[in-house]
Scaffold this motif. Sequence first.
Motif, PDB file in Angstrom:
ATOM      1  N   ARG A   1      17.704   7.217  42.532  1.00  0.00           N
ATOM      2  CA  ARG A   1      19.131   6.902  42.699  1.00  0.00           C
ATOM      3  C   ARG A   1      19.432   6.181  44.008  1.00  0.00           C
TER       4      ARG A   1
ATOM      5  N   GLY B   1      26.402  13.556  49.822  1.00  0.00           N
ATOM      6  CA  GLY B   1      26.871  12.814  48.649  1.00  0.00           C
ATOM      7  C   GLY B   1      26.656  13.600  47.367  1.00  0.00           C
ATOM      8  N   ILE B   2      26.120  12.928  46.366  1.00  0.00           N
ATOM      9  CA  ILE B   2      25.977  13.580  45.070  1.00  0.00           C
ATOM     10  C   ILE B   2      24.693  14.382  44.950  1.00  0.00           C
TER      11      ILE B   2
ATOM     12  N   GLU C   1      23.822  17.234  45.812  1.00  0.00           N
ATOM     13  CA  GLU C   1      24.043  18.617  45.388  1.00  0.00           C
ATOM     14  C   GLU C   1      24.189  18.721  43.863  1.00  0.00           C
ATOM     15  N   GLU C   2      24.600  17.609  43.242  1.00  0.00           N
ATOM     16  CA  GLU C   2      24.778  17.595  41.789  1.00  0.00           C
ATOM     17  C   GLU C   2      23.463  17.822  41.045  1.00  0.00           C
ATOM     18  N   PHE C   3      22.334  17.475  41.673  1.00  0.00           N
ATOM     19  CA  PHE C   3      21.069  17.635  40.946  1.00  0.00           C
ATOM     20  C   PHE C   3      20.075  18.528  41.693  1.00  0.00           C
TER      21      PHE C   3
END
Lengths: 615, 615
Positions: free
Chosen positions: A362, A412-413, A415-417
């Motif tokens: 990513r 950022g994101i 923590e989402e994964f």
Amino acid sequence: MLGGYAGKILRIDLTTGELHNTFYDEDTLRKYLGGSGLGARILYDETNSDTDPLGPENLLIFLTGPTEGTRMPNAGRYQVITRSPLTGSWGEANSGGKWGVKLKKAGYDGVIFKGISPKPVYLNITEEKAELLDASDLWGKDSFETDEILRERHGKKACTCDIGIGGEKMSLLSCIMNDGVDGRTAGRCGVGAVMGSKKLKAICVDGNVKTPIINELSLNQSIKEWAPKIMKDMEALREGGTSCAVPFIEEIGDIPIKNWAQGSFNVENLATPVYNAKFLSGRYGCANCAIRCGRIVEIKEGPYKCEETAGPEYETLGLFGPNCLINDLGPICKANELCNRYGIDTIGVGNAVAFAMEAYERGLLTEEQMGCKARFGNAEDMLTIVHKIGRREDFGYYLADGTKVAAKVLGGIAEEFSVEQRGMGFPAHDPRYADSIGLQYAVSPRGACHLSANCHGQEYGGFYGGFGFYRSIKLKNHSIENKPEMNVELEHIMCLCDSLTICKFLLDATGDSSADLLVSWLSDITGWDLDKEELIKIGERIFNLKRMYLVRDGQSRKDDKLPQRMRKRRMTGGSANNIPDIDSMLDRYYEIRGWDEFGIPTEETLKRLDLLDTL
Amino acid sequence: MLGGYAGKILRIDLTTGELHNTFYDEDTLRKYLGGSGLGARILYDETNSDTDPLGPENLLIFLTGPTEGTRMPNAGRYQVITRSPLTGSWGEANSGGKWGVKLKKAGYDGVIFKGISPKPVYLNITEEKAELLDASDLWGKDSFETDEILRERHGKKACTCDIGIGGEKMSLLSCIMNDGVDGRTAGRCGVGAVMGSKKLKAICVDGNVKTPIINELSLNQSIKEWAPKIMKDMEALREGGTSCAVPFIEEIGDIPIKNWAQGSFNVENLATPVYNAKFLSGRYGCANCAIRCGRIVEIKEGPYKCEETAGPEYETLGLFGPNCLINDLGPICKANELCNRYGIDTIGVGNAVAFAMEAYERGLLTEEQMGCKARFGNAEDMLTIVHKIGRREDFGYYLADGTKVAAKVLGGIAEEFSVEQRGMGFPAHDPRYADSIGLQYAVSPRGACHLSANCHGQEYGGFYGGFGFYRSIKLKNHSIENKPEMNVELEHIMCLCDSLTICKFLLDATGDSSADLLVSWLSDITGWDLDKEELIKIGERIFNLKRMYLVRDGQSRKDDKLPQRMRKRRMTGGSANNIPDIDSMLDRYYEIRGWDEFGIPTEETLKRLDLLDTL
């Protein structure tokens, strides 16, 4: 009358170097048995919310249980209990092999460390004496090397547990290893970091003290009858090891794929026929084992060269395999061996590598930060990252503390994964396949633990038998029906296993007879007259005591949850479109447990379990 | 050619005391209109993640929109935009009354403050000049008193907005009030605290500048036709006010009861017949209003004595009524009046009082801490707590920053019953009644906002009409079917309302004709040739720009969630046993929006909306 079980524990203050023996009274032992249960009582009493897991006040508790050192099948494990730097609260891990039995044969039911040693030391215990010895020359050695040196020094019959470089560097994914190249591991909760924080490199044990048994004749007769049955019943497990069902597990959607995001993956090259034909060089059994599910592998040459050592178990295979998009056992065997040498948890590390690969894909983690590429499906990248985690190099410094910490660093994101619960990375069983697995991870005191209820086998078979303690139930997959009930009961049974300290596979072999056998064998060994109801109530008491440890730390229903990725459906595969309905299950689960709406045991429940002192 | 709308904005640096006028170019105005949209663009460009909401770098933006100051029905609101100290990110609030129109008639489309004044000041704007004046004598006065003094000083035709003691003390629940005893409120996101942090007590405006309109004849003809229709269509709302349906809303399970924990409650004494017979002394309409849903109440004597002032709206009534187990309009009218005087948000305060009552009932909050008892159902306790919140006394100090802060201070299980999203307390509509309400709260940029999609009316009626912008859909309650679709569309429409700046009830009156009317009226006023598709795309652009404001602050799917209490079922009443399935809806919602799986607008989406600069 205590029979063979007196709760004899060696207490060591590493700050001062003082050692002394303690014993537990029969009342405490009957209420908490040993292992996880007795450890919970001790940890609850002697640490609190202010205890820094890596500070001198924390305890590092090694405990066996009442069945240890007897001939009872599959009774040979030990439990490590500590305040966990990974979860920030309750911590425990257990391991098989021979070390636990050796400790018992050296005359001890357990060892408890406190304080921090001014220099690296190891503990040597024999029948004659226990002493702290200088470990300056061992500091920096990997786990296999440490074992080899110590057994060279103290005799080949000695057994060791130790930390590798992971524990020395206080990686929150670090383990306590035992039995050297046999690669047995108290793997989770960062117990290796606690040992490292105390500057304790290893515990070497040897002895031949016979465990006194009250009714040895009766025990032996029963074992003689049951050992062959167990051996026969568990043939498939012996043949294929814990990873014997990998293609099935992929098909139903229970195995993690591409950091838990993908639905299906070709696992052909990870299946038993390939494993057995190309990698297996022998089978391994822990002390007293009538099953022998362990695998020994050897890779004679090439980039994944391993001398004979423990082969990857199912969890390891799932997390370094499909979860990193690797369909080749070679690098998985190598990753397993590396983790064992560094003394780091294959489950935690497998999750961390897959997390790094997703972050890399990513564009959130650069090649420069990581010190290498981190491509899904690339074995070289995977192994390089394992090294970096083991050595805490480059971004491996953060990955070595698990994905929760690494995600915070990336921001950022990320923590989402990050796929963890209470900081602990997910084992290779997916809550989107079975709601019971989700419920288990949500409430397990140590976070994402597949052995807290150990319910995936029941989901596979569509049947929960109750193990002679409870009635049986037919199960529907992708349904919450009866799952809270089953999980509560299994959690009690598993608490018994971890406290007795026996292998959980024993119950799969003894099935409906489990309850009667445990009652009778425990009675033969200790002389106690506990019946089935009393025994299972001990399991319930232990589970609730651990819960109260969390509650004292401010945890409640809000913390009984799953990470973001489990709130996102898989799009293909056997568990496509399912999101576990934790909230509905929790209502029922708490109700059965006698916990209030926030997941806090009520006064009535604590009274019933004789735990009012934790209120 | 800008017609009547040039985006004339007064910029004020409170640190230096400098004032200057700025104008926006037509391109920006056509892309963002005014109010919420233009404010989003300005806030995005001029603040960032490092901006302290209560520091000098934050902007406090007051904006009207292109329709302001015209005769267009229900066009008379203003919008406050700021970086919110309550949500820690995006913040906005809007209000009706007459102040917005007066600002426009003084010649300005908006005022933007930056910096911090060295001493309390207020801004006085007339057609002739704008100046900062000393407010030392006003500091410490309540909102009604401040309004009275300023209009005494600057003329009865002047209009004021101001902060009460709540804003002065930087309570995160503090509002910006306008129109004095008429009690109009830009209530949410702690905008009053930002004004207080800047030492700005009030803005007094007066003027008679006529808003130039490109095609006044056409506009007037259309209004002449529509105003009576609107008046007729909205008779029920005028008759009963926003709380006209309270018994129905209780029955279906949409109203909060006992801090959102209970299923049913007797609301007989809160219904319209009682309201109108015993408390109502008049009706109130904002500038240009063809509906007049506002209520004026008077209580001549007794403990709840109020001189003629604004009566409680539905949200206020729900949160101080059933949510505190109060079934008496007297204390609710009084609580409303107190909040208006202190300048604190009735929604946030109602939640805070109910939270305190639950904490008190559970023994987590003592009488000593609170400085009074905090009994559910006790009107005296409720009013005492409102005073304590207004003055930041005792535990009211923390409650004045909302339940999230108060729960952190209390610790333990308090977080379990703090009902907020992004820090902002829930309005009186329950996600367990309707999944669309849950989805709305989860994704709304400012947190728990019922006006972001404004979808409860659609759920009540089982029908979403599309307002001429979109097709219509029949709805099923307690079902997620079509809800993500509906919410996305409503969010665009509501963004238009907040940017134009018109009242949302206008659309309920104009129904399917809404789109055509907005297009034609906007064209008449500005001369712009926007069609329906272009207009609604502006709404979408604005919603996405606010999302990017959150994204820049590190927010993503993980933050699109509901609090713990919404994950627990009500046991009785119309919404018993329902838990909103946010996760399944989010998948679909993001897909429709062109956001990725983590809720981040894709490059393609940003390109389509001409927002690539936010990437």
